[in-house]
Design a protein around this motif. Structure first.
Motif: not given
Length: 144
Positions: A87-108, A136-141
């Motif tokens: 799926g080259d759906d931009a919404a899916d890619q956008s969601l993944e980028a947003e989730v990744t950024a939020l997880i990084e902010a949470r980790q910080a 132990p290997q990190g955050v999975k979502w």
């Protein structure tokens, strides 16, 4: 999609049996992939799942949204391993980028021991339908 337009939000009588049988597809799929990446058998499992889905969600049965959603979730999980439907759906890619950024902010925030902010971010992700698992290997979502 039936997962949005199905008949009712809860499982109907008889649909529980279909849902309880879904993990067997995952088991057969995993067995095939564990057998030297036997993709032919893994794809056969996908076809069996689709056949079961077509029977269970036939229009005359008036399937529930929940049944359709659970079948779709299983199909997406198994198909995603093989990457057959890209799926080259931009919404899916956008969601993944947003989730990744939020997880990084949470980790910080956690690293800084800012528990309130870490909890706020986790709650925001939960509202988005994202389930976090701290390992132990990190955050999975995954999507709920």
């Amino acid at each position: 999609f039936l997962s949005e337009n199905g008949d009712g939000d809860s499982l109907k009588p008889g649909e529980e049996a279909v849902v309880s049988g879904l993990p067997a597809f995952r088991e057969h799929f995993v067995e095939a992939m564990d057998d030297d990446f036997n993709t032919a058998d893994a794809i056969a499992v996908l076809f069996e799942l689709v056949r079961e889905a077509n029977t269970a969600t036939a229009p005359e049965r008036k399937p529930s949204k929940k049944l359709a959603a659970q079948i779709l979730r299983m199909f997406d999980e198994l198909e995603g391993v093989l990457g057959l439907l890209y799926g080259d759906d931009a919404a899916d890619q956008s969601l993944e980028a947003e989730v990744t950024a939020l997880i990084e902010a949470r980790q910080a925030a956690r690293k800084e021991k800012n528990w309130a902010e870490a909890d706020r971010i986790r709650d925001k992700l939960k509202e988005m339908g994202i389930i976090l698992e701290d390992t132990p290997q990190g955050v999975k979502w995954k999507k709920a």
